[in-house]
Motif scaffolding. Structure first.
Motif, PDB file in Angstrom:
ATOM      1  N   ASP A 224       3.568   6.437   3.180  1.00 26.95           N
ATOM      2  CA  ASP A 224       4.547   6.980   4.119  1.00 26.95           C
ATOM      3  C   ASP A 224       4.491   6.286   5.471  1.00 26.95           C
ATOM      4  O   ASP A 224       4.941   6.831   6.481  1.00 26.95           O
ATOM      5  CB  ASP A 224       4.361   8.497   4.286  1.00 26.95           C
ATOM      6  N   ASP A 225       3.936   5.075   5.508  1.00 19.57           N
ATOM      7  CA  ASP A 225       3.824   4.308   6.749  1.00 19.57           C
ATOM      8  C   ASP A 225       4.302   2.881   6.494  1.00 19.57           C
ATOM      9  O   ASP A 225       3.689   2.133   5.734  1.00 19.57           O
ATOM     10  CB  ASP A 225       2.364   4.304   7.225  1.00 19.57           C
ATOM     11  N   LEU A 226       5.417   2.507   7.145  1.00 17.38           N
ATOM     12  CA  LEU A 226       5.992   1.177   6.909  1.00 17.38           C
ATOM     13  C   LEU A 226       5.064   0.059   7.358  1.00 17.38           C
ATOM     14  O   LEU A 226       5.024  -1.013   6.744  1.00 17.38           O
ATOM     15  CB  LEU A 226       7.334   1.065   7.646  1.00 17.38           C
ATOM     16  N   GLN A 227       4.312   0.283   8.435  1.00 16.15           N
ATOM     17  CA  GLN A 227       3.425  -0.767   8.911  1.00 16.15           C
ATOM     18  C   GLN A 227       2.325  -1.057   7.891  1.00 16.15           C
ATOM     19  O   GLN A 227       1.963  -2.215   7.658  1.00 16.15           O
ATOM     20  CB  GLN A 227       2.796  -0.368  10.251  1.00 16.15           C
ATOM     21  N   VAL A 228       1.806  -0.014   7.264  1.00 13.84           N
ATOM     22  CA  VAL A 228       0.778  -0.223   6.240  1.00 13.84           C
ATOM     23  C   VAL A 228       1.376  -0.942   5.031  1.00 13.84           C
ATOM     24  O   VAL A 228       0.722  -1.784   4.408  1.00 13.84           O
ATOM     25  CB  VAL A 228       0.136   1.117   5.827  1.00 13.84           C
ATOM     26  N   ILE A 229       2.633  -0.629   4.697  1.00 13.54           N
ATOM     27  CA  ILE A 229       3.298  -1.332   3.603  1.00 13.54           C
ATOM     28  C   ILE A 229       3.415  -2.821   3.931  1.00 13.54           C
ATOM     29  O   ILE A 229       3.140  -3.686   3.089  1.00 13.54           O
ATOM     30  CB  ILE A 229       4.689  -0.721   3.332  1.00 13.54           C
ATOM     31  N   ALA A 230       3.820  -3.140   5.164  1.00 13.04           N
ATOM     32  CA  ALA A 230       3.910  -4.541   5.569  1.00 13.04           C
ATOM     33  C   ALA A 230       2.546  -5.222   5.505  1.00 13.04           C
ATOM     34  O   ALA A 230       2.423  -6.356   5.018  1.00 13.04           O
ATOM     35  CB  ALA A 230       4.484  -4.638   6.983  1.00 13.04           C
ATOM     36  N   ASP A 231       1.517  -4.525   5.965  1.00 11.80           N
ATOM     37  CA  ASP A 231       0.164  -5.097   5.926  1.00 11.80           C
ATOM     38  C   ASP A 231      -0.292  -5.344   4.487  1.00 11.80           C
ATOM     39  O   ASP A 231      -0.947  -6.348   4.187  1.00 11.80           O
ATOM     40  CB  ASP A 231      -0.824  -4.155   6.622  1.00 11.80           C
ATOM     41  N   THR A 232       0.082  -4.418   3.597  1.00  9.01           N
ATOM     42  CA  THR A 232      -0.295  -4.554   2.185  1.00  9.01           C
ATOM     43  C   THR A 232       0.421  -5.736   1.542  1.00  9.01           C
ATOM     44  O   THR A 232      -0.160  -6.476   0.738  1.00  9.01           O
ATOM     45  CB  THR A 232       0.019  -3.257   1.432  1.00  9.01           C
ATOM     46  N   ALA A 233       1.693  -5.922   1.899  1.00  3.93           N
ATOM     47  CA  ALA A 233       2.431  -7.087   1.390  1.00  3.93           C
ATOM     48  C   ALA A 233       1.816  -8.379   1.920  1.00  3.93           C
ATOM     49  O   ALA A 233       1.681  -9.365   1.181  1.00  3.93           O
ATOM     50  CB  ALA A 233       3.902  -6.990   1.795  1.00  3.93           C
ATOM     51  N   LEU A 234       1.425  -8.380   3.184  1.00  3.95           N
ATOM     52  CA  LEU A 234       0.790  -9.560   3.770  1.00  3.95           C
ATOM     53  C   LEU A 234      -0.516  -9.897   3.060  1.00  3.95           C
ATOM     54  O   LEU A 234      -0.895 -11.070   2.946  1.00  3.95           O
ATOM     55  CB  LEU A 234       0.521  -9.331   5.259  1.00  3.95           C
ATOM     56  N   ALA A 235      -1.195  -8.857   2.569  1.00  8.29           N
ATOM     57  CA  ALA A 235      -2.463  -9.062   1.861  1.00  8.29           C
ATOM     58  C   ALA A 235      -2.270  -9.558   0.432  1.00  8.29           C
ATOM     59  O   ALA A 235      -3.256  -9.819  -0.270  1.00  8.29           O
ATOM     60  CB  ALA A 235      -3.274  -7.765   1.866  1.00  8.29           C
TER      61      ALA A 235
END
Length: 303
Positions: A224-235
């Motif tokens: 439920d956090d877009l920033q964490v989703i972006a970080d996960t994609a970056l990883a």
């Protein structure tokens, strides 16, 4: 007479907030101060305005009649103040605005902070939440919202611009799993989903022929956090469907790769919303005008 009138806004706030505690929060008072104000008003009028129990609070018949007249009188006062403000072209007073957390922090707040510096008399109170607040019930002057708005005769909306969505993944993930060329190819890939209020939101993508597709991809990771989703994609975990303004830096630096670029863009409106009123307060008008003129350039990005 002035001393007698000072308790009326507290009474109206207590009615509209639904409790003395919520009214105290809105007015930046203590709960006991709100209670004393209501008690003074009841003593002066010689009637009970609220029926109170340990669990609930409701208006008496006299209270409902008095609230109707008080609310009407305060609205007239606010309209008169708005007209005078407009004539003097001075922006002042407190403005409570509700903003989505990430979009508000990255795109809207910097513009409002700049505006507040230009108008020292403007007191901005920004509340960041992805919950859709009830502007009227919760005492907000306005809100900024993304996407389609539900029908509401009490509210007025003005379009501020639009933000594009982009499907993206890290180069590392694409080297391992391959690059999807069509919407159908996404079934073979790992997705990172966004959920709000416990509900996973669907991806809305157009195929190469421009046909829209709305679906929830299978995923073992919902957040439920877009920033964490972006970080996960970056990883390198998988594909993410994110707002362009949020990942433009990572895309320009090559840390994320946009996908299905041959398909038409998916865009969502960004809108300012406020309570319908005969005379729009100058402070609201100035904020909305600033967002209309500056927000589109903040959100624009070529990916």
């Amino acid at each position: 007479m002035t001393d007698n009138l000072k308790d009326i806004p507290v009474f109206v706030a207590a009615v509209e907030a639904g409790s003395f505690a919520q009214a105290a929060t809105r007015l930046h008072l203590s709960r006991s101060a709100v209670g004393k104000s209501i008690a003074r008003l009841e003593a002066r009028l010689g009637v009970r305005l609220f029926q109170r129990t340990t669990r609930s609070q409701s208006l008496t018949d006299n209270g409902a009649l008095f609230y109707e007249r008080c609310q009407r009188a305060l609205e007239e006062i606010r309209s008169a103040e708005s007209l005078l403000e407009t004539g003097k072209h001075q922006v002042r007073g407190r403005l409570r605005i509700s903003l989505p957390v990430l979009f508000g922090r990255q795109c809207v707040a910097p513009l409002l902070i700049e505006l507040a510096q230009e108008h020292p008399g403007l007191d901005l109170e920004m509340s960041f939440s992805d919950r859709v607040v009830d502007i009227v019930e919760e005492g907000f002057d306005m809100a900024v919202r993304n996407g389609a708005l539900p029908e509401n005769s009490l509210l007025v909306a003005r379009r501020l611009g639009e933000h594009r969505m982009v499907l993206c993944a890290s180069p590392e993930y694409l080297r391992k799993k391959g690059t999807p060329e069509t919407v159908a190819d996404l079934r073979q890939h790992t997705a990172i989903n966004y959920q709000r209020a416990g509900k996973v939101l669907p991806w809305q993508l157009a195929d190469n022929e421009g046909q829209p597709h709305s679906f929830i991809p299978a995923s073992s990771l919902n957040m439920d956090d877009l920033q964490v989703i972006a970080d996960t994609a970056l990883a390198g975990f998988g594909l993410a469907w994110l707002p362009c303004w949020m990942v433009r830096k990572e895309i320009r630096e090559g840390k994320l790769t946009p996908l299905l670029k041959q398909a038409p863009d998916v865009r969502f409106d960004v809108q300012a919303v406020w309570q319908q009123t005969p005379h729009l307060p100058l402070k609201v008008r100035v904020v909305v005008d600033r967002l209309v003129s500056h927000l589109p350039s903040v959100m624009s990005v070529d990916v």
